[in-house]
Design a protein around this motif. Structure first.
Motif, PDB file in Angstrom:
ATOM      1  N   ALA A 160       0.834  -1.204   0.000  1.00 56.55           N
ATOM      2  CA  ALA A 160       0.000   0.000   0.000  1.00 56.55           C
ATOM      3  C   ALA A 160       0.870   1.256   0.000  1.00 56.55           C
ATOM      4  N   SER A 161       1.919   1.272   0.822  1.00 56.84           N
ATOM      5  CA  SER A 161       2.816   2.421   0.856  1.00 56.84           C
ATOM      6  C   SER A 161       3.512   2.609  -0.485  1.00 56.84           C
ATOM      7  N   THR A 162       3.944   1.517  -1.096  1.00 60.31           N
ATOM      8  CA  THR A 162       4.619   1.592  -2.393  1.00 60.31           C
ATOM      9  C   THR A 162       3.704   2.159  -3.462  1.00 60.31           C
ATOM     10  N   ILE A 163       2.471   1.665  -3.521  1.00 58.65           N
ATOM     11  CA  ILE A 163       1.531   2.111  -4.552  1.00 58.65           C
ATOM     12  C   ILE A 163       1.132   3.570  -4.333  1.00 58.65           C
ATOM     13  N   LEU A 164       0.812   3.940  -3.096  1.00 59.02           N
ATOM     14  CA  LEU A 164       0.406   5.317  -2.819  1.00 59.02           C
ATOM     15  C   LEU A 164       1.538   6.304  -3.105  1.00 59.02           C
ATOM     16  N   SER A 165       2.777   5.896  -2.826  1.00 58.65           N
ATOM     17  CA  SER A 165       3.904   6.783  -3.148  1.00 58.65           C
ATOM     18  C   SER A 165       4.032   6.968  -4.649  1.00 58.65           C
ATOM     19  N   GLY A 166       3.753   5.906  -5.427  1.00 56.53           N
ATOM     20  CA  GLY A 166       3.775   6.030  -6.875  1.00 56.53           C
ATOM     21  C   GLY A 166       2.685   6.946  -7.398  1.00 56.53           C
ATOM     22  N   VAL A 167       1.499   6.861  -6.781  1.00 60.21           N
ATOM     23  CA  VAL A 167       0.400   7.757  -7.160  1.00 60.21           C
ATOM     24  C   VAL A 167       0.781   9.209  -6.879  1.00 60.21           C
ATOM     25  N   LEU A 168       1.371   9.459  -5.702  1.00 60.65           N
ATOM     26  CA  LEU A 168       1.842  10.806  -5.376  1.00 60.65           C
ATOM     27  C   LEU A 168       2.873  11.290  -6.392  1.00 60.65           C
ATOM     28  N   ALA A 169       3.813  10.409  -6.744  1.00 61.84           N
ATOM     29  CA  ALA A 169       4.886  10.800  -7.666  1.00 61.84           C
ATOM     30  C   ALA A 169       4.330  11.178  -9.030  1.00 61.84           C
ATOM     31  N   PHE A 170       3.400  10.379  -9.569  1.00 58.94           N
ATOM     32  CA  PHE A 170       2.875  10.698 -10.896  1.00 58.94           C
ATOM     33  C   PHE A 170       2.010  11.951 -10.857  1.00 58.94           C
ATOM     34  N   SER A 171       1.240  12.128  -9.780  1.00 59.84           N
ATOM     35  CA  SER A 171       0.425  13.341  -9.658  1.00 59.84           C
ATOM     36  C   SER A 171       1.306  14.581  -9.687  1.00 59.84           C
ATOM     37  N   ALA A 172       2.414  14.532  -8.935  1.00 58.44           N
ATOM     38  CA  ALA A 172       3.308  15.692  -8.883  1.00 58.44           C
ATOM     39  C   ALA A 172       4.102  15.847 -10.177  1.00 58.44           C
ATOM     40  N   THR A 184       9.999   3.650  -5.960  1.00 58.61           N
ATOM     41  CA  THR A 184       8.839   3.868  -6.829  1.00 58.61           C
ATOM     42  C   THR A 184       8.692   5.344  -7.175  1.00 58.61           C
ATOM     43  N   ILE A 185       8.870   6.219  -6.185  1.00 60.21           N
ATOM     44  CA  ILE A 185       8.829   7.664  -6.460  1.00 60.21           C
ATOM     45  C   ILE A 185       9.871   8.031  -7.504  1.00 60.21           C
ATOM     46  N   THR A 186      11.071   7.519  -7.350  1.00 62.52           N
ATOM     47  CA  THR A 186      12.145   7.832  -8.297  1.00 62.52           C
ATOM     48  C   THR A 186      11.819   7.318  -9.693  1.00 62.52           C
ATOM     49  N   LEU A 187      11.370   6.060  -9.779  1.00 59.90           N
ATOM     50  CA  LEU A 187      11.094   5.472 -11.084  1.00 59.90           C
ATOM     51  C   LEU A 187       9.942   6.177 -11.798  1.00 59.90           C
ATOM     52  N   VAL A 188       8.872   6.466 -11.074  1.00 59.07           N
ATOM     53  CA  VAL A 188       7.715   7.117 -11.705  1.00 59.07           C
ATOM     54  C   VAL A 188       8.083   8.534 -12.139  1.00 59.07           C
ATOM     55  N   SER A 189       8.825   9.263 -11.303  1.00 57.11           N
ATOM     56  CA  SER A 189       9.256  10.616 -11.668  1.00 57.11           C
ATOM     57  C   SER A 189      10.160  10.590 -12.900  1.00 57.11           C
ATOM     58  N   CYS A 190      11.122   9.680 -12.898  1.00 51.53           N
ATOM     59  CA  CYS A 190      12.048   9.574 -14.034  1.00 51.53           C
ATOM     60  C   CYS A 190      11.315   9.159 -15.305  1.00 51.53           C
TER      61      CYS A 190
END
Length: 393
Positions: free
Chosen positions: A76-88, A282-288
């Motif tokens: 859940a933490s991994t997925i939600l962090s990815g959602v935050l990253a793509f939103s930003a 996940t934040i790094t990968l989605v942002s990149c």
């Protein structure tokens, strides 16, 4: 940190070679890039099969309730962090990177052609590898098939050796070739601008996600968020230096003890989260990935109907990613190609972008593990023992 320095040196050398390399040397660079890129493509399904199969098969260890809580909270933490990253990233990066479109598709034309070409085909595609890993991983966990478990572990060991001894050491040379192509195509400055923008955004999002995790948890658990975060700082800075969650486990255990997490809970949760809790990565990968899509002709940033399945798959494909630096991005290359349609040049940019900030993502992963341990202890009905998870010293 040595890998980051080598990567930066490779970028600088690639820029110089792209501008000044004579035709024979340019042809050699193109040949190496072609062969190494195909070898990476060959290894992607093997990384997925053996690491995911081994990771799932090992999840039978420990109490079922504690295991379920840990896996569920970490995912859940991994997925939600990815959602935050793509939103930003989808909101901020188009403004930051306006006018920074890359000439990556034209780079191959600007660069000399390889001296020769060899076709190295993967054994199977990415989705076949994922399905195979799930079927056999779950089957091994359910049946206790020890011989298959040994095959998974031994295959994982072989793939890990290839990553540690071949792929990771040669990545700076590969990145040098990619940057030489971009320099020849006149896209180097735009790429460097992207590197800076994504680095700043990813580090800011890591900090924001940790603030959310510790602020939310501290408020609901009646603990001081700053005290909890302070207790995890030794683990954070250790991960920042080692770029490996696995290498940080001893320090993470002591930090969990300083948070007054019960020793049995910490000893179970912290090592397990080192392989399954990947919020920072996940934040790094989605942002990149968002940045690469914005700067590459022929790629467009998709909507949530594509990105949400991508993030969900990302949380799975990175399970038990190699302990070597850069393991997260290597295990994610398959879905970057199959789901987002990344060509080889874009995959190479992803590797470079990710490795440049891998240490910050790993540090965020480790710091977030402490929150998972706190919640597993609370939701599991266990009382804090008030003693460290391991003996200091």
């Amino acid at each position: 940190m040595k890998l980051i320095l080598k990567l930066l040196a490779g970028m600088a050398l690639g820029l110089l070679l792209g501008l000044f390399a004579p035709p024979p040397l340019a042809a050699l660079l193109a040949t190496f890039k072609s062969l190494f890129g195909q070898f990476i493509g060959f290894m992607i399904p093997l990384i997925i099969v053996f690491y995911i199969m081994s990771g799932i098969a090992s999840l039978e260890r420990g109490s079922g309730r504690m295991l379920g809580l840990t896996v569920g909270l970490a995912y859940a933490s991994t997925i939600l962090s990815g959602v935050l990253a793509f939103s930003a990233a989808s909101t901020v990066l188009p403004q930051w990177l306006s006018g920074a479109a890359s000439a990556a598709p034209q780079a191959a034309e600007a660069m000399a052609q390889p001296l020769f070409k060899l076709e190295i085909k993967p054994l199977f595609d990415v989705m076949t590898a994922l399905t195979l890993a799930f079927v056999f991983g779950l089957g091994i966990a359910a049946t206790g098939a020890e011989r298959l478990r040994e095959v998974a572990e031994q295959g994982k060991g072989i793939v890990e050796k290839v990553l540690a001894r071949v792929l990771v050491p040669l990545l700076p040379a590969y990145i040098a070739c990619v940057f030489a192509e971009m320099a020849a195509a006149g896209a180097a400055l735009a790429t460097l601008k992207t590197f800076g923008a994504v680095l700043l955004l990813a580090i800011a999002l890591h900090g924001l996600w940790l603030a959310v995790l510790y602020g939310f948890s501290g408020a609901l658990l009646g603990r001081n968020p700053l005290s909890l975060l302070r207790a995890m700082l030794p683990a954070y800075f250790t991960a920042l230096g080692t770029m490996s969650s696995a290498a940080t486990i001893p320090v993470a255990l002591r930090s969990a003890g300083n948070m007054r997490v019960a020793r049995p809970v910490a000893n179970f949760v912290m090592p397990l989260c080192a392989t399954i809790h990947l919020c920072g990565s996940t934040i790094t990968l989605v942002s990149c990935a968002t940045a690469v899509m914005l700067m590459t002709d022929g790629l467009a940033v998709p909507g949530w109907e594509v990105m949400l399945p991508f993030i969900l798959l990302l949380g799975v494909t990175m399970v038990a990613a190699p302990g070597a630096p850069g393991g997260g991005v290597m295990s994610a290359l398959g879905i970057l190609s199959s789901v987002l349609g990344f060509p080889e040049a874009s995959l190479a940019l992803m590797i470079a972008l990710y490795l440049a900030q891998d240490s910050f993502g790993t540090a965020c992963n480790v710091a977030g593990d402490g929150v998972i341990a706190l919640w597993v202890e609370r939701l599991g009905g266990l009382e804090a023992a008030g003693e460290p998870a391991v003996q200091n010293g």
